[in-house]
Enzyme design. Structure first.
Site, PDB file in Angstrom:
ATOM      1  CB  CYS A  87      31.872  50.633  34.887  1.00 55.27           C
ATOM      2  SG  CYS A  87      32.809  51.927  35.266  1.00 55.27           S
ATOM      3  CG  HIS A 173      34.660  42.364  41.271  1.00 51.04           C
ATOM      4  ND1 HIS A 173      35.745  43.348  41.390  1.00 51.04           N
ATOM      5  CD2 HIS A 173      33.611  42.617  40.246  1.00 51.04           C
ATOM      6  CE1 HIS A 173      35.073  44.727  40.470  1.00 51.04           C
ATOM      7  NE2 HIS A 173      33.850  43.682  39.831  1.00 51.04           N
ATOM      8  CD  GLU A 222      38.629  49.550  37.921  1.00 49.45           C
ATOM      9  OE1 GLU A 222      38.512  49.415  36.538  1.00 49.45           O
ATOM     10  OE2 GLU A 222      38.318  51.097  38.903  1.00 49.45           O
ATOM     11  CB  CYS A 231      37.063  49.359  41.812  1.00 49.89           C
ATOM     12  SG  CYS A 231      36.109  48.304  41.009  1.00 49.89           S
ATOM     13  N   GLY A 234      33.455  47.021  42.140  1.00 54.19           N
ATOM     14  CA  GLY A 234      34.889  45.913  42.969  1.00 54.19           C
ATOM     15  C   GLY A 234      34.471  46.687  44.885  1.00 54.19           C
TER      16      GLY A 234
HETATM   17  N1  LIG Z   1      38.077  46.791  35.166  1.00 52.96           N
HETATM   18  C1  LIG Z   1      36.309  46.924  35.406  1.00 52.96           C
HETATM   19  C2  LIG Z   1      35.433  47.160  35.018  1.00 52.96           C
HETATM   20  C3  LIG Z   1      35.536  48.511  35.336  1.00 52.96           C
HETATM   21  C4  LIG Z   1      34.967  48.703  36.516  1.00 52.96           C
HETATM   22  C5  LIG Z   1      35.277  49.772  37.531  1.00 52.96           C
HETATM   23  N2  LIG Z   1      35.782  51.422  37.284  1.00 52.96           N
HETATM   24  C6  LIG Z   1      33.118  50.422  38.650  1.00 52.96           C
HETATM   25  O1  LIG Z   1      34.000  51.307  38.868  1.00 52.96           O
HETATM   26  O2  LIG Z   1      32.993  49.224  38.736  1.00 52.96           O
HETATM   27  C7  LIG Z   1      36.605  45.181  34.217  1.00 52.96           C
HETATM   28  O3  LIG Z   1      37.373  44.831  33.645  1.00 52.96           O
HETATM   29  O4  LIG Z   1      35.189  44.705  34.701  1.00 52.96           O
END
Ligand SMILES: N[C@H](CCC[C@H](N)C(=O)O)C(=O)O
Length: 292
Positions: A87, A173, A222, A231, A234
């Site tokens: 994250c 991603h 997400e 994100c 992301g």
């Molecule tokens: N939803 C993402 C985890 C959080 C990523 C995001 N909040 C960031 O800032 O990178 C996943 O399931 O891979």
């Protein structure tokens, strides 16, 4: 001092937490070093619930490192209760948390995550730069059911194909280019991509609008949380995808609904560097039902 969850006898545990966010991607941070508590999936969902719990996109757990020479371990749970590998916005909040709470006197730390070691650094101006590691493209490293690691691949979505770039920042991603993020079908297509059968671990779905060779706008639906205001991984994945497609040059300013990050990547085999803010909101204590 060991602070165990206080069992109050009425079937609840009192759990201390810190609320933080990275550009509006919000977190409940739990210090599992001084408070021996790591949420199970049902407890994670309860904490993340914006009506019955504290409310957040992800829960970040601070633990002692298990590897030599590493400062901390960092575990991440999505709002749906699933534990994930990485994250980016959380990594920036992580280093601010451990510095502000006196858990380290360093400003650059090495943090063990499920997808490897990252190195967040708290800058003098209060922003945080994180070495997010080297992006990966091999289908089995995403995981993505495909026999290609090409920069652009078709994905059947209902009755039509979309072109996606598939990138792992430790977490998966799928990034597509759109003409206008404001009118992109994020809610509908994001949900379809997130649970697409070709992504056995599901996937984060990015919608990227190219502004110029050093700037994009981005929205991300997400995995395990739905659309967030920002994100971090992301943003890293979108810049890597755009550079691989020949649309962008490093560094790139990534503007999202919650704010902007600066992302730099010097090409295959090189790490992605992310720079942006990390914000404290409040400290609190929640009564967590024991039976969850
Ligand atoms: N939803 C993402 C985890 C959080 C990523 C995001 N909040 C960031 O800032 O990178 C996943 O399931 O891979």
């Amino acid at each position: 001092m060991w602070l165990f969850p206080r069992h109050t006898g009425e079937g609840v545990m009192k759990i201390r937490f810190t609320k933080m966010h990275g550009l509006g991607n919000d977190f409940v941070v739990l210090d599992a070093i001084s408070q021996r508590f790591v949420p199970n999936p049902a407890q994670a969902r309860y904490l993340a619930d914006r009506h019955f719990g504290v409310g957040c996109d992800q829960i970040l757990v601070v633990e002692k490192a298990t590897l030599p020479g590493i400062d901390f371990r960092y575990r991440i749970f999505n709002a749906d209760g699933g534990e994930v590998e990485q994250c980016g916005n959380g990594a920036r909040c992580f280093v601010r948390y451990v510095v502000d709470h006196g858990l380290t006197n360093k400003r650059e730390i090495k943090v063990e995550t499920r997808s490897g070691i990252i190195a967040p650094r708290l800058e003098d101006n209060g922003e945080v730069t994180v070495d997010m590691g080297v992006p990966r493209f091999a289908p089995n490293e995403i995981p993505f059911i495909s026999d290609s690691d090409a920069a652009v691949q078709p994905l059947r979505l209902g009755a039509h194909d979309i072109d996606i770039s598939v990138v792992s920042m430790g977490n998966p991603h799928a990034v597509q280019v759109v003409s206008d993020v404001n009118t992109a079908p994020v809610a509908v297509e994001g949900a379809m991509i997130e649970s697409h059968e070709y992504f056995p671990q599901r996937v984060n779905a990015g919608f990227m609008q190219v502004v110029d060779r050093h700037a994009i706008r981005l929205r991300v639906y997400e995995r395990g949380a739905g659309e967030t205001l920002a994100c971090g991984t992301g943003a890293c994945a979108a810049v890597v995808a755009g550079i691989r497609r020949g649309l962008l040059d490093s560094p790139v300013r990534v503007s999202m609904r919650g704010g902007a990050l600066s992302i730099a990547w010097n090409g295959p085999g090189q790490p992605v560097l992310m720079t942006g803010p990390a914000t404290n909101v409040f400290e609190g204590e929640i009564e967590l039902p024991e039976e969850l």
